[in-house]
Enzyme design. Structure first.
Site, PDB file in Angstrom:
ATOM      1  N   THR A  97       0.680  -1.330   0.033  1.00 40.68           N
ATOM      2  CA  THR A  97       0.019   0.054   0.059  1.00 40.68           C
ATOM      3  C   THR A  97       0.898   1.399  -0.186  1.00 40.68           C
ATOM      4  OG1 THR A  97      -1.576  -1.194   1.181  1.00 40.68           O
ATOM      5  CG2 THR A  97      -1.866   1.204   1.190  1.00 40.68           C
ATOM      6  N   LYS A 172      -7.401   1.862  -3.476  1.00 40.00           N
ATOM      7  CA  LYS A 172      -7.110   1.378  -2.057  1.00 40.00           C
ATOM      8  C   LYS A 172      -7.100   2.740  -1.127  1.00 40.00           C
ATOM      9  CE  LYS A 172      -5.281  -1.193   1.571  1.00 40.00           C
ATOM     10  NZ  LYS A 172      -5.618  -2.294   1.854  1.00 40.00           N
ATOM     11  N   LYS A 240      -0.346   5.309   8.258  1.00 44.55           N
ATOM     12  CA  LYS A 240       0.398   5.279   7.193  1.00 44.55           C
ATOM     13  C   LYS A 240      -0.643   5.379   5.920  1.00 44.55           C
ATOM     14  CE  LYS A 240       1.638   1.673   5.001  1.00 44.55           C
ATOM     15  NZ  LYS A 240       1.416   0.899   3.780  1.00 44.55           N
TER      16      LYS A 240
HETATM   17  P1  NAP Z   1       4.895  -6.360   7.519  1.00 45.62           P
HETATM   18  O1  NAP Z   1       4.464  -7.857   8.345  1.00 45.62           O
HETATM   19  O2  NAP Z   1       5.575  -5.347   8.621  1.00 45.62           O
HETATM   20  O3  NAP Z   1       6.043  -7.059   6.438  1.00 45.62           O
HETATM   21  C1  NAP Z   1       6.549  -5.927   5.836  1.00 45.62           C
HETATM   22  C2  NAP Z   1       7.638  -6.676   4.851  1.00 45.62           C
HETATM   23  O4  NAP Z   1       8.393  -5.572   4.157  1.00 45.62           O
HETATM   24  C3  NAP Z   1       8.991  -7.351   5.750  1.00 45.62           C
HETATM   25  O5  NAP Z   1       9.013  -8.795   4.768  1.00 45.62           O
HETATM   26  C4  NAP Z   1       9.811  -6.401   5.837  1.00 45.62           C
HETATM   27  O6  NAP Z   1      11.230  -7.111   5.872  1.00 45.62           O
HETATM   28  C5  NAP Z   1       9.644  -5.948   4.383  1.00 45.62           C
HETATM   29  N1  NAP Z   1      10.321  -4.555   4.411  1.00 45.62           N
HETATM   30  C6  NAP Z   1      10.134  -3.092   5.026  1.00 45.62           C
HETATM   31  N2  NAP Z   1      10.788  -2.240   4.660  1.00 45.62           N
HETATM   32  C7  NAP Z   1      11.758  -2.863   4.041  1.00 45.62           C
HETATM   33  C8  NAP Z   1      12.884  -2.336   2.993  1.00 45.62           C
HETATM   34  N3  NAP Z   1      13.151  -0.921   3.305  1.00 45.62           N
HETATM   35  N4  NAP Z   1      13.690  -3.029   2.444  1.00 45.62           N
HETATM   36  C9  NAP Z   1      13.376  -4.365   2.182  1.00 45.62           C
HETATM   37  N5  NAP Z   1      12.070  -5.000   2.634  1.00 45.62           N
HETATM   38  C10 NAP Z   1      11.727  -4.350   3.676  1.00 45.62           C
HETATM   39  O7  NAP Z   1       3.800  -5.867   6.861  1.00 45.62           O
HETATM   40  P2  NAP Z   1       2.608  -6.497   6.125  1.00 45.62           P
HETATM   41  O8  NAP Z   1       1.394  -6.708   7.027  1.00 45.62           O
HETATM   42  O9  NAP Z   1       2.880  -7.688   5.583  1.00 45.62           O
HETATM   43  O10 NAP Z   1       2.015  -5.284   5.049  1.00 45.62           O
HETATM   44  C11 NAP Z   1       2.815  -5.341   3.995  1.00 45.62           C
HETATM   45  C12 NAP Z   1       1.931  -4.225   3.239  1.00 45.62           C
HETATM   46  O11 NAP Z   1       0.728  -4.714   2.734  1.00 45.62           O
HETATM   47  C13 NAP Z   1       1.977  -2.798   3.690  1.00 45.62           C
HETATM   48  O12 NAP Z   1       1.978  -1.668   2.739  1.00 45.62           O
HETATM   49  C14 NAP Z   1       0.535  -2.906   4.324  1.00 45.62           C
HETATM   50  O13 NAP Z   1      -0.009  -1.683   4.541  1.00 45.62           O
HETATM   51  C15 NAP Z   1      -0.170  -3.832   3.370  1.00 45.62           C
HETATM   52  N6  NAP Z   1      -1.315  -4.299   3.796  1.00 45.62           N
HETATM   53  C16 NAP Z   1      -1.306  -4.983   5.026  1.00 45.62           C
HETATM   54  C17 NAP Z   1      -2.571  -5.665   5.538  1.00 45.62           C
HETATM   55  C18 NAP Z   1      -2.626  -6.566   6.701  1.00 45.62           C
HETATM   56  O14 NAP Z   1      -3.541  -6.737   7.165  1.00 45.62           O
HETATM   57  N7  NAP Z   1      -1.354  -6.650   7.500  1.00 45.62           N
HETATM   58  C19 NAP Z   1      -3.733  -5.551   4.621  1.00 45.62           C
HETATM   59  C20 NAP Z   1      -3.641  -4.922   3.606  1.00 45.62           C
HETATM   60  C21 NAP Z   1      -2.357  -4.348   3.009  1.00 45.62           C
HETATM   61  P3  NAP Z   1      11.663  -7.655   7.501  1.00 45.62           P
HETATM   62  O15 NAP Z   1      11.003  -8.856   7.711  1.00 45.62           O
HETATM   63  O16 NAP Z   1      13.011  -7.618   7.193  1.00 45.62           O
HETATM   64  O17 NAP Z   1      11.076  -6.610   8.458  1.00 45.62           O
END
Ligand code: NAP
Length: 293
Positions: A97, A172, A240
Site C-alpha cells: 500500500t 485502495k 500510514k
Molecule cells: P509486515 O509484516 O511488517 O512486513 C513488511 C515486509 O516488508 C517485511 O518482509 C519487511 O522485511 C519488508 N520491508 C520493509 N521495509 C523494507 C525495506 N526497506 N527493504 C526491504 N524489505 C523491507 O507488513 P504486512 O502486514 O505484510 O504489510 C505489507 C504491506 O501490505 C503494507 O504496505 C501494508 O500496508 C499492506 N497491507 C497489509 C495488510 C495487513 O492486514 N497486514 C492488509 C492490506 C494491506 P523484514 O522482515 O526485514 O522486516
C-alpha cells in the site's frame, strides 16, 4: 516461468506461498531479515537470494509486498534494487500500500527499461492472504495487467484493472477512507450500547441483519466488546494509509474531514501504546476516557 518475491511479512509470506502451492511456480524470495526467507524456503520449496537484484535476475515476474513508498523505492531502484537485473519484458507487480505518485513514478522508470509495472494493493488482511482470497485493486497498462492477472489469481478472489498506473493505489485509498469513518461509527455505537447497559452481542445479532450491517460489525464487534486488539490490521499501518489519503486529497481537492479526524484518533491509540493493535481499537479511546473521568 520464473518468479521472484520481495517482502515476506504478514501478507507477503502466505501470498508467495500460494504461488508455489496453487500456482506450481518456481519462486525465489528475498526478505530483508534473512531468517524469514529461510523459514519460507523450509515451508514451501523454492530458493532465497541475498538481495532484491539477485532474486529478480532472470525472473519473468517480480512481486513485492513491503511497507511504504521508501521501502518500495529501495527494493526497486535502490542500490541492490530489482529493476537493475530484471530482463526486458518482465513485469513487476507491487502489492505494497503506497502512494499513487510512487506507483506512477516507478511505472515510468520500469517502462523506460522495457519492464512492465502493475500497482496492485490488496484488501482482506492476514486471513485473506493466508486463505488466498484477497481483493486486489490494480493500476497499469492493459498489456501488463493481462500478464499479471493469472498469477495474482492464485491468492485472490477479486482482481480488477481500474485504470492507468496509480489507479490501484487510488482505489485502495477509497477503500481506507470508507473503512475509517465506519470503524469510528461502530466504536461509538458499541460503546454507547455498553454504557446504556445493553447486551451488545444480542443487539449486534439483530442490527447486523439490517441496514447497519458491515464486514467490520460482523468480524470485529465481539473483540471490541471484549477490548481485545492484539491481531489484525495495525493502527500504525492505518495511519500510514490515511496519511497517503490525506496527501492525495490535498492534490485532488476532495474534502476528507472525517478521515482527518479519525487519523487523529488513531494517533491517540498509538499514544495509548496501541500502534500494533487492530484498527477496531478506536473503541479503546473511550475506555481510556472512562479511566480518566
Ligand atoms: P509486515 O509484516 O511488517 O512486513 C513488511 C515486509 O516488508 C517485511 O518482509 C519487511 O522485511 C519488508 N520491508 C520493509 N521495509 C523494507 C525495506 N526497506 N527493504 C526491504 N524489505 C523491507 O507488513 P504486512 O502486514 O505484510 O504489510 C505489507 C504491506 O501490505 C503494507 O504496505 C501494508 O500496508 C499492506 N497491507 C497489509 C495488510 C495487513 O492486514 N497486514 C492488509 C492490506 C494491506 P523484514 O522482515 O526485514 O522486516
Amino acid at each position: 516461468m520464473r518468479v521472484a518475491w520481495i517482502g515476506l511479512g504478514v501478507m507477503g509470506f502466505p501470498m508467495a506461498g500460494h504461488l508455489v502451492s496453487r500456482g506450481k511456480l518456481s519462486v525465489t524470495v528475498y526478505n530483508r531479515t534473512a531468517a524469514k526467507a529461510e523459514r519460507w524456503v523450509q515451508n514451501f520449496a523454492g530458493s532465497a537470494a541475498p538481495t532484491p537484484a539477485q532474486a529478480a535476475a532472470g525472473a519473468d515476474f517480480v512481486f513485492a509486498c513491503v511497507g511504504n513508498d521508501d521501502d518500495l523505492r529501495q527494493v526497486t531502484v535502490g542500490p541492490d534494487g530489482a529493476f537493475q537485473t530484471m530482463k526486458s519484458g518482465a513485469v513487476f507487480i507491487d502489492h505494497t500500500t503506497a502512494s499513487a505518485i510512487a506507483a506512477r513514478e516507478l511505472q515510468a522508470m520500469a517502462a523506460s527499461r522495457g519492464l512492465g509495472f502493475v500497482d496492485a494493493p490488496v484488501s482482506g488482511g492476514q486471513a485473506g492472504a493466508e486463505n488466498g482470497v484477497l481483493t486486489v485493486m490494480c493500476g497499469g497498462t492493459q498489456a501488463d495487467y493481462a500478464k499479471a492477472e493469472p498469477l495474482i489469481s492464485h491468492f485472490s478472489r477479486m482482481c480488477k484493472l481500474l485504470g492507468p498506473p496509480g489507479s490501484g493505489q487510488l482505489a485502495k485509498m477509497v477503500n481506507q477512507i470508507a473503512i475509517a469513518g465506519l470503524v469510528q461509527g461502530l466504536a461509538e455505537a458499541v460503546n454507547f450500547g455498553m454504557r446504556a447497559g445493553l447486551d451488545m452481542e444480542a443487539v449486534v445479532e439483530v442490527i447486523s441483519k439490517g441496514a447497519a450491517g458491515s464486514w467490520q460489525m460482523e468480524n470485529r464487534h465481539k473483540t471490541m466488546i471484549q477490548g481485545k486488539f492484539d491481531f489484525g490490521f495495525a493502527a500504525d499501518w492505518m495511519r500510514k494509509d490515511l496519511g497517503i489519503c490525506l496527501d492525495e486529497s490535498r492534490r485532488n481537492g476532495a474534502p476528507l474531514p472525517v478521515t482527518a479526524l479519525v487519523d487523529q484518533f488513531y494517533a491517540e491509540v498509538q499514544k495509548l501504546g496501541g500502534g500494533r493493535w487492530d484498527t477496531s481499537s478506536l473503541i479503546a479511546r473511550f475506555q481510556n476516557l472512562d479511566r480518566k473521568a
